[in-house]
Design a protein around this motif. Structure first.
Motif, mmCIF file in Angstrom:
data_model
loop_
_atom_site.group_PDB
_atom_site.id
_atom_site.type_symbol
_atom_site.label_atom_id
_atom_site.label_comp_id
_atom_site.label_asym_id
_atom_site.label_seq_id
_atom_site.Cartn_x
_atom_site.Cartn_y
_atom_site.Cartn_z
ATOM 1 N N TRP A 251 41.138 26.595 40.822
ATOM 2 C CA TRP A 251 40.788 27.984 41.145
ATOM 3 C C TRP A 251 40.045 28.069 42.479
ATOM 4 O O TRP A 251 40.291 28.964 43.285
ATOM 5 C CB TRP A 251 39.933 28.573 40.024
ATOM 6 N N ASP B 153 44.693 35.061 44.129
ATOM 7 C CA ASP B 153 44.414 35.076 42.698
ATOM 8 C C ASP B 153 45.605 35.624 41.919
ATOM 9 O O ASP B 153 45.437 36.333 40.935
ATOM 10 C CB ASP B 153 43.157 35.908 42.414
ATOM 11 N N HIS C 224 45.645 34.289 38.272
ATOM 12 C CA HIS C 224 44.515 34.652 37.410
ATOM 13 C C HIS C 224 43.850 33.412 36.814
ATOM 14 O O HIS C 224 43.609 33.334 35.610
ATOM 15 C CB HIS C 224 44.965 35.611 36.308
ATOM 16 N N ALA D 152 40.453 33.611 34.657
ATOM 17 C CA ALA D 152 40.497 33.796 33.201
ATOM 18 C C ALA D 152 40.619 32.455 32.491
ATOM 19 O O ALA D 152 39.968 32.217 31.466
ATOM 20 C CB ALA D 152 41.668 34.695 32.823
ATOM 21 N N TRP E 57 46.532 32.090 28.571
ATOM 22 C CA TRP E 57 46.558 32.283 30.025
ATOM 23 C C TRP E 57 47.963 32.654 30.500
ATOM 24 O O TRP E 57 48.124 33.533 31.351
ATOM 25 C CB TRP E 57 46.067 31.014 30.710
ATOM 26 N N LYS F 169 50.204 40.683 33.437
ATOM 27 C CA LYS F 169 49.716 41.266 34.691
ATOM 28 C C LYS F 169 50.777 41.230 35.778
ATOM 29 O O LYS F 169 50.797 42.099 36.639
ATOM 30 C CB LYS F 169 48.445 40.563 35.142
ATOM 31 N N SER G 67 51.604 39.729 38.731
ATOM 32 C CA SER G 67 51.133 40.007 40.090
ATOM 33 C C SER G 67 52.256 39.993 41.127
ATOM 34 O O SER G 67 52.209 40.729 42.103
ATOM 35 C CB SER G 67 50.075 38.986 40.502
#
Length: 102
Positions: free
Chosen positions: A17, A23, A26, A29, A82, A89, A91
């Motif tokens: 990360w 990001d 993610h 998370a 995850w 989401k 992205s």
């Protein structure tokens, strides 16, 4: 063993990360899930040490094997959660594009 496995997973996820610029995956998370599990196992280890004393540091082979399976199961469950977060989401919009393609 569960504590060691989740701490290694948390440190690895945190390093990944920290080195990534964007990001979109993610990873924060995932880091929170692993560090939360590591804190939970730390609390468990402290209470078990308080209960067992020095015997805590000499677990049986069966106990170590069970703890290893439990630690790996926790890591696998966190990775599944995850992946659901990443897919929901979306992205990069790839899931939406695949679902709307005719």
């Amino acid at each position: 063993m569960t504590l060691l496995i989740t701490v290694f997973a948390a440190v690895t996820a945190t390093m990944v990360w920290y080195t990534r610029k964007d990001d979109t995956l993610h990873l924060g998370a995932l880091c929170f899930m692993f560090w939360g599990a590591a804190l939970m196992w730390l609390g468990d280890a402290l209470f078990e040490y308080r209960e067992l004393g020095a015997e805590y540091f000499t677990p049986g082979l069966e106990d170590m094997l069970n703890d290893t399976f439990l630690g790996l199961s926790v890591v696998a469950l966190a990775l599944v959660v995850w992946m659901v977060i990443v897919l929901v989401k979306d992205s990069r919009g790839r899931v939406r594009a695949a679902l709307t393609r005719k």
